[in-house]
Scaffold this motif. Structure first.
Motif: not given
Ligand code: PMV
Length: 371
Positions: A29, A321-322, A280, A31-34, A46, A177, A130, A234, A172-174, A230
């Protein structure tokens, strides 16, 4: 589109004993999803580069329950192997993914699935798998459902990829993408009409040539398990004192970055990308309870990158990343100098001197062997 629009209107003819295979890339990412709401709705938009070499390859075989031994209850079941060995630790995450996708893939309920998965990147490298794993699994399930069969040239439709992104998001949200590439945007934002919370969509503008084959060298600072997942991170955005300002900032930075991606304005690109990475981690530092995922090596590498950029004027920047690993982003034309810099100055901070050279890629690929 509403979530109910992803529930199939009729049952499709599924082929028992069919095996399908997909390889899905990881993504990074910018722009980060958090922060998120149920069910996996992002609190802010994101955007990410899809990677090329860091992939998960997954095969799924659909077995009719009646073909199983007497033990079969007739209800849905699965078995999962990772790199050739059964992996019971992965079961809870996969089981909760299935619970979320059943309504959208109703054919699953009477089958047994045999799932085999492998990663092209080193196991336990600290790179989150993930996203690539859930994307590959979702693509396999959707291909098995036969809801959107490919055309005669074996090309899948936009509707197929949109639903795959919808399903992957529920894992998993990311992962939403990791379906396509080279740049994917996820989460509703005013500046981008096609943007949605339920699925990630490809960036629909022409990228400046400097971003073609853009490089991502992942410096493996710490390969250990993260101290805070994560999911927990979140969750901590719910009552975070800076949440509102952060979510607004993501919209603003996305608008700025979009312009830079089109114009090739590297100065803006670098300042947004680095600000996003640090924001982040600033959210983690200021949540309650607070936590730190960076390691001393992460900060040393950032300092070295800033010095290198100042001394050479090369457009190299970092994102995080996280976790503690550092993603070094730069145009392909500077590859030789940057790799030299990594060898000379950054390798010392990498666990066992390890780093992974990747670059922007175009998304998931089907490896299903057609009859
Ligand atoms: O998809 P998740 O729930 O593992 O969250 C990912 C969060 C970050 O990697 C930190 C940011 C992102 O947008 O990928």
């Amino acid at each position: 589109m509403e979530a109910v629009g992803f529930i199939p209107s009729s049952q499709h003819l599924v082929q028992t004993n069919k095996t399908v295979t997909w390889a899905s890339p990881s993504n990074i990412a910018l722009v980060k999803y958090w922060g998120k709401y149920d069910p996996q709705i992002p609190a802010n938009p994101s955007i990410s580069f899809t990677l090329n070499h860091c992939n998960t390859k997954t095969s799924v075989t659909l077995v009719d329950q009646s073909m199983l031994s007497d033990k079969s209850t007739g209800a849905f079941s699965f078995e999962f192997s990772f790199e050739g060995a059964p992996k019971p630790d992965f079961h809870p995450k996969i089981a909760s993914f299935f619970a979320r996708v059943f309504d959208y893939l109703p054919f699953l309920k009477t089958y047994h699935l045999v799932i085999n998965s492998e990663n092209t990147f080193p196991h336990s490298s600290g790179i989150a798998s993930s996203a690539s794993a859930m994307a590959a699994l979702s693509l396999c399930l959707l291909e098995l459902s036969d809801e959107f069969p490919p055309n005669d040239q074996n090309v899948f439709s936009e509707a197929f990829y949109a639903k795959a992104s919808f399903l992957a998001r529920l894992g998993s949200g990311s992962a939403a993408r990791s379906i396509s590439g080279p740049l994917m945007q996820w989460g509703k934002t005013p500046g981008f009409k096609a943007s949605q919370d339920l699925v990630a969509v490809p960036f629909n503008k022409v990228l400046a040539p400097i971003f073609k084959n853009f490089q991502d060298t992942i410096l493996l600072v710490d390969k250990g398990e993260k101290v805070v997942s994560s999911t927990v991170g979140h969750g901590l955005m719910k009552d975070h004192p800076f949440a509102k300002a952060r979510f607004q900032q993501a919209h603003d930075q996305l608008a700025l970055l979009t312009e830079a991606l089109v114009s090739g304005d590297m100065e803006t690109f670098i300042s947004v990308v680095e600000s996003e990475a640090l924001t982040l981690h600033a959210m983690m530092l200021t949540s309650s309870p607070y936590f730190i995922l960076m390691k001393p090596g992460t900060l040393s590498i950032i300092e070295k990158i800033w010095n290198f950029r100042k001394n050479t004027a090369l457009p190299v920047c970092f994102t995080l990343d996280a976790g503690a690993n550092v993603h070094l982003l730069y145009p392909e034309m500077h590859k030789v100098q940057v790799l030299q810099f990594i060898e000379n100055e950054l390798v010392a901070y990498c666990q066992n001197g390890q780093y992974i050279c990747d670059q922007v890629g175009s998304g998931s690929i089907s490896h299903t062997v057609q009859p």
